[in-house]
Design a protein around this motif. Structure first.
Motif, PDB file in Angstrom:
ATOM      1  N   UNK A  28     -23.115  51.809 185.650  1.00 46.44           N
ATOM      2  CA  UNK A  28     -24.012  51.495 186.626  1.00 46.44           C
ATOM      3  C   UNK A  28     -23.770  52.583 187.820  1.00 46.44           C
ATOM      4  N   UNK A  29     -22.647  53.138 187.947  1.00 45.89           N
ATOM      5  CA  UNK A  29     -22.158  53.997 188.967  1.00 45.89           C
ATOM      6  C   UNK A  29     -22.919  55.212 188.920  1.00 45.89           C
ATOM      7  N   UNK A  30     -23.183  55.781 187.775  1.00 40.38           N
ATOM      8  CA  UNK A  30     -23.426  56.979 187.187  1.00 40.38           C
ATOM      9  C   UNK A  30     -24.895  57.656 187.922  1.00 40.38           C
ATOM     10  N   UNK A  31     -25.580  56.481 187.904  1.00 39.28           N
ATOM     11  CA  UNK A  31     -27.067  57.046 188.519  1.00 39.28           C
ATOM     12  C   UNK A  31     -26.779  57.480 190.093  1.00 39.28           C
ATOM     13  N   UNK A  32     -26.126  57.012 190.763  1.00 39.83           N
ATOM     14  CA  UNK A  32     -25.944  57.151 192.322  1.00 39.83           C
ATOM     15  C   UNK A  32     -25.140  58.506 192.484  1.00 39.83           C
ATOM     16  N   UNK A  33     -24.635  59.310 191.423  1.00 39.40           N
ATOM     17  CA  UNK A  33     -23.950  60.489 191.710  1.00 39.40           C
ATOM     18  C   UNK A  33     -24.955  61.510 192.263  1.00 39.40           C
ATOM     19  N   UNK A  34     -24.420  62.377 192.894  1.00 43.31           N
ATOM     20  CA  UNK A  34     -25.212  63.570 193.475  1.00 43.31           C
ATOM     21  C   UNK A  34     -25.665  64.386 192.234  1.00 43.31           C
ATOM     22  N   UNK A  35     -24.686  64.492 191.351  1.00 44.31           N
ATOM     23  CA  UNK A  35     -25.080  65.188 189.891  1.00 44.31           C
ATOM     24  C   UNK A  35     -24.341  64.514 188.988  1.00 44.31           C
ATOM     25  N   UNK A  36     -25.354  63.440 188.334  1.00 41.41           N
ATOM     26  CA  UNK A  36     -24.964  62.275 187.224  1.00 41.41           C
ATOM     27  C   UNK A  36     -24.147  63.118 186.111  1.00 41.41           C
ATOM     28  N   UNK A  37     -25.041  64.062 185.447  1.00 42.34           N
ATOM     29  CA  UNK A  37     -24.597  64.528 184.260  1.00 42.34           C
ATOM     30  C   UNK A  37     -23.344  65.543 184.397  1.00 42.34           C
ATOM     31  N   UNK A  38     -23.041  65.928 185.523  1.00 40.71           N
ATOM     32  CA  UNK A  38     -22.018  66.876 185.886  1.00 40.71           C
ATOM     33  C   UNK A  38     -20.535  66.093 186.123  1.00 40.71           C
ATOM     34  N   UNK A  39     -21.035  65.206 187.049  1.00 40.21           N
ATOM     35  CA  UNK A  39     -19.876  64.530 187.587  1.00 40.21           C
ATOM     36  C   UNK A  39     -19.198  63.246 186.990  1.00 40.21           C
ATOM     37  N   UNK A  40     -19.973  62.869 185.963  1.00 44.68           N
ATOM     38  CA  UNK A  40     -19.613  61.586 184.991  1.00 44.68           C
ATOM     39  C   UNK A  40     -18.745  62.157 183.818  1.00 44.68           C
ATOM     40  N   UNK A  41     -17.535  62.201 184.009  1.00 43.47           N
ATOM     41  CA  UNK A  41     -16.950  62.792 182.920  1.00 43.47           C
ATOM     42  C   UNK A  41     -15.250  62.071 182.736  1.00 43.47           C
ATOM     43  N   UNK A  42     -15.022  61.949 181.711  1.00 40.39           N
ATOM     44  CA  UNK A  42     -13.799  61.266 181.445  1.00 40.39           C
ATOM     45  C   UNK A  42     -12.623  62.246 181.953  1.00 40.39           C
ATOM     46  N   UNK A  43     -11.457  61.759 182.789  1.00 43.03           N
ATOM     47  CA  UNK A  43     -10.678  62.263 183.405  1.00 43.03           C
ATOM     48  C   UNK A  43     -10.864  62.783 184.938  1.00 43.03           C
ATOM     49  N   UNK A  44     -11.978  62.643 185.358  1.00 40.14           N
ATOM     50  CA  UNK A  44     -12.309  62.683 186.506  1.00 40.14           C
ATOM     51  C   UNK A  44     -12.604  61.600 187.388  1.00 40.14           C
TER      52      UNK A  44
END
Length: 235
Positions: A28-44
């Motif tokens: 659910x947290x992914x949608x609120x990121x400024x750049x969801x596709x780029x910032x939602x990565x394992x290890x980050x």
């Protein structure tokens, strides 16, 4: 992919209102990121932070240890935006948390980190400043109780994340504000930047310990570096 993109845009628009939807889990947290596709990565940090906070169903222990009494999470808002004077770009905080300890309440901004730096230094961000940047810098220095612009090596992000906590502490009328770096880096990367930031206030920084001061405004401010469980980097 089109349906997913539309859903993310809808959720980001919801986030701009004063109504928040309960989380269904880390995703659910992914949608609120400024750049969801780029910032939602394992290890980050974004993904590690979400899994850590959701798994604990309350305050992660390393965050609770920043307080000198048993601490309880009252509310956590991922990717919480706080408006700042000067320009039209808000400070987007990884987590905003209302925390209770003893008979006190705290408005805390949580900055997640792994290997990502704290962004530009004051010298880089304030080079040939526009009118808006000058206004913002005056606003930040006033909130932080600084008599002059910080040295060029200080990280600008640490300034506006701390200012966000102070603004929200006033808005929610809490007893104190806190800015806590929640780092999942095994090497404690960028800790020295945090050390230099605390020196602005005459404080010494230690990992997994908080420093508390009272600003000229009378606001109490807590600053800390919390070491997160690196196992979450594999989620």
């Amino acid at each position: 992919m089109l349906l997913v993109g539309n859903l993310l845009r809808i959720l980001r628009n919801i986030h701009r209102t004063r109504v928040y939807i309960p989380s269904q889990g880390p995703a659910s947290w992914q949608a609120f990121l400024a750049e969801p596709g780029k910032q939602w990565r394992t290890g980050y940090s974004a993904k590690a932070l979400a899994h850590c906070w959701e798994d604990n169903d309350g305050l992660p222990n390393e965050i609770a240890q920043m307080f000198d009494a048993p601490a309880e999470l009252l509310l956590a808002l991922p990717e919480h935006k706080v408006p700042l004077d000067g320009g039209n770009r808000d400070s987007q905080n990884d987590v905003f948390a209302l925390i209770r300890f003893r008979d006190q309440t705290c408005a805390a901004t949580i900055e997640g980190k792994v290997n990502e730096p704290f962004g530009p230094t004051v010298g880089e961000w304030f080079s040939n400043p526009s009118h808006g940047k000058r206004e913002r810098m005056r606003h930040l220095c006033s909130l932080l109780g600084l008599d002059e612009i910080p040295p060029s090596h200080i990280r600008y992000q640490l300034m506006h994340r701390t200012a966000s906590a102070l603004i929200e502490a006033r808005r929610f009328k809490t007893d104190e504000a806190a800015m806590i770096v929640h780092s999942f880096s095994r090497e404690r990367m960028w800790f020295e930047d945090f050390v230099m930031f605390l020196r602005l206030f005459g404080l010494d920084a230690e990992p997994d310990a908080a420093s508390v001061l009272t600003l000229k405004s009378g606001q109490r401010l807590r600053l800390g570096w919390a070491s997160g469980n690196s196992d979450f980097l594999a989620r």
